[in-house]
Motif scaffolding. Structure first.
Motif, PDB file in Angstrom:
ATOM      1  N   VAL A   1     -19.084 -16.242  -0.756  1.00  0.00           N
ATOM      2  CA  VAL A   1     -18.908 -15.119   0.172  1.00  0.00           C
ATOM      3  C   VAL A   1     -20.028 -15.102   1.200  1.00  0.00           C
ATOM      4  CG1 VAL A   1     -18.925 -12.607   0.379  1.00  0.00           C
ATOM      5  CG2 VAL A   1     -17.563 -13.692  -1.411  1.00  0.00           C
TER       6      VAL A   1
ATOM      7  N   THR B   1      -4.752  -8.953  -4.229  1.00  0.00           N
ATOM      8  CA  THR B   1      -5.167  -8.873  -2.818  1.00  0.00           C
ATOM      9  C   THR B   1      -4.170  -8.050  -2.013  1.00  0.00           C
ATOM     10  OG1 THR B   1      -4.032 -10.959  -2.296  1.00  0.00           O
ATOM     11  CG2 THR B   1      -6.364 -11.102  -2.902  1.00  0.00           C
TER      12      THR B   1
ATOM     13  N   ASN C   1     -11.066 -11.198  -5.908  1.00  0.00           N
ATOM     14  CA  ASN C   1     -11.776  -9.940  -6.150  1.00  0.00           C
ATOM     15  C   ASN C   1     -12.837  -9.673  -5.081  1.00  0.00           C
ATOM     16  OD1 ASN C   1     -13.475 -11.962  -6.939  1.00  0.00           O
ATOM     17  ND2 ASN C   1     -14.118 -10.994  -8.859  1.00  0.00           N
ATOM     18  N   THR C   2     -12.719 -10.371  -3.956  1.00  0.00           N
ATOM     19  CA  THR C   2     -13.582 -10.137  -2.796  1.00  0.00           C
ATOM     20  C   THR C   2     -12.715  -9.626  -1.644  1.00  0.00           C
ATOM     21  OG1 THR C   2     -13.343 -12.307  -1.712  1.00  0.00           O
ATOM     22  CG2 THR C   2     -14.899 -12.160  -3.550  1.00  0.00           C
ATOM     23  N   ASP C   3     -13.340  -9.379  -0.494  1.00  0.00           N
ATOM     24  CA  ASP C   3     -12.563  -8.910   0.660  1.00  0.00           C
ATOM     25  C   ASP C   3     -12.338 -10.006   1.700  1.00  0.00           C
ATOM     26  OD1 ASP C   3     -15.074  -9.208   1.736  1.00  0.00           O
ATOM     27  OD2 ASP C   3     -15.310  -7.108   2.339  1.00  0.00           O
TER      28      ASP C   3
ATOM     29  N   THR D   1     -19.156 -16.972  -6.786  1.00  0.00           N
ATOM     30  CA  THR D   1     -18.480 -16.072  -5.850  1.00  0.00           C
ATOM     31  C   THR D   1     -19.442 -15.516  -4.819  1.00  0.00           C
ATOM     32  OG1 THR D   1     -16.932 -15.462  -7.610  1.00  0.00           O
ATOM     33  CG2 THR D   1     -16.995 -14.052  -5.662  1.00  0.00           C
ATOM     34  N   SER D   2     -20.594 -15.086  -5.262  1.00  0.00           N
ATOM     35  CA  SER D   2     -21.588 -14.516  -4.359  1.00  0.00           C
ATOM     36  C   SER D   2     -22.028 -15.521  -3.302  1.00  0.00           C
ATOM     37  CB  SER D   2     -22.799 -14.030  -5.160  1.00  0.00           C
ATOM     38  OG  SER D   2     -23.801 -13.528  -4.307  1.00  0.00           O
TER      39      SER D   2
ATOM     40  N   GLN E   1     -19.543 -15.566   5.186  1.00  0.00           N
ATOM     41  CA  GLN E   1     -19.966 -14.519   6.118  1.00  0.00           C
ATOM     42  C   GLN E   1     -20.890 -15.074   7.203  1.00  0.00           C
ATOM     43  OE1 GLN E   1     -21.655 -11.632   3.414  1.00  0.00           O
ATOM     44  NE2 GLN E   1     -19.712 -10.525   3.196  1.00  0.00           N
TER      45      GLN E   1
ATOM     46  N   GLN F   1     -19.385 -14.679 -11.113  1.00  0.00           N
ATOM     47  CA  GLN F   1     -19.346 -13.789  -9.953  1.00  0.00           C
ATOM     48  C   GLN F   1     -20.693 -13.730  -9.236  1.00  0.00           C
ATOM     49  OE1 GLN F   1     -16.425 -12.525  -8.835  1.00  0.00           O
ATOM     50  NE2 GLN F   1     -15.648 -13.790 -10.510  1.00  0.00           N
TER      51      GLN F   1
ATOM     52  N   MET G   1     -11.080 -16.162  -5.462  1.00  0.00           N
ATOM     53  CA  MET G   1     -11.739 -15.276  -4.496  1.00  0.00           C
ATOM     54  C   MET G   1     -11.025 -13.952  -4.330  1.00  0.00           C
ATOM     55  SD  MET G   1     -14.281 -17.124  -3.756  1.00  0.00           S
ATOM     56  CE  MET G   1     -14.978 -16.075  -2.474  1.00  0.00           C
TER      57      MET G   1
END
Length: 203
Positions: free
Chosen positions: A105, A149, A126-128, A101-102, A109, A97, A124
């Motif tokens: 993301v 989700t 558990n992200t928005d 994942t970081s 962005q 994560q 992905m």
């Protein structure tokens, strides 16, 4: 059609136990696109470190060209999937994560297109990044993705779903369809048709 005067950077994410066809199917579409129209894409394998990565069932070993610290800024991030059990473990893994994942993301962005293949979308979840979007995944992971989700709409019975900033595909070979679609969108329909013929591929 491509809108830059340089090749588009395509970062293929690799991690321990990555599904081989999720990765190599789409990768070969971009390779063929570059053969047919040189310098359309700069595709590369990237991981958290430059250490050797074991693919599904430890079948093959692959070495990334870059780590997250030194790779070119991606225009497209392609995230393959893995066995659902592996994916669920990664969702609980603090190291994964805080690295994979970081980074994904953050790059998304900043404008990179997120292209997930198969259970890559579940990675992905558990992200928005999927909030308010239509998405899909492998049929065996649809319910898990739906539960994870709630702000996204899960689409079934399709090979891929394009939401402009996010492209998700169904299981395994659907990654080829997604890549063919994206290459056709960026370089023209004739390119996608030619690669399909070269592949002798039928979805």
């Amino acid at each position: 059609m491509t809108t830059t005067n340089r090749p588009l950077n395509v970062a293929f994410i690799i991690f321990d136990q990555v599904e081989v066809l999720d990765l190599n199917g789409p990768l070969d579409v971009f390779v063929k696109a570059n053969v047919l129209k040189p310098n359309s894409y700069n595709h590369y394998l990237v991981s958290a470190t430059k250490e050797v990565v074991k693919t599904e069932a430890n079948t093959t070993l692959i070495v990334p060209q870059y780590s997250f610290e030194d790779c070119p800024t991606p225009d497209i991030i392609l995230l393959p999937g893995a066995n659902p059990d592996i994916v669920m473990n990664y969702l609980q893994d603090e190291y994964f994560q805080n690295t994979y994942t970081s980074w994904i993301v953050n790059q998304h962005q900043q404008g990179a297109l997120l292209f997930t293949v198969c259970t890559g979308s579940l990675l992905m979840s558990n992200t928005d990044v999927f909030d308010g979007l239509e998405i899909t995944t492998h049929f065996m992971a649809l319910e898990a993705l739906k539960q994870a989700t709630p702000k996204a709409k899960i689409v079934t019975g399709v090979r891929y779903v394009d939401q402009d900033t996010v492209l998700t595909t169904a299981g395994i070979t659907a990654g080829i369809d997604g890549a063919l679609y994206l290459v056709s969108k960026q370089l023209g329909e004739e390119m996608g048709q030619t690669i399909t013929q070269l592949f002798e591929y039928k979805s």
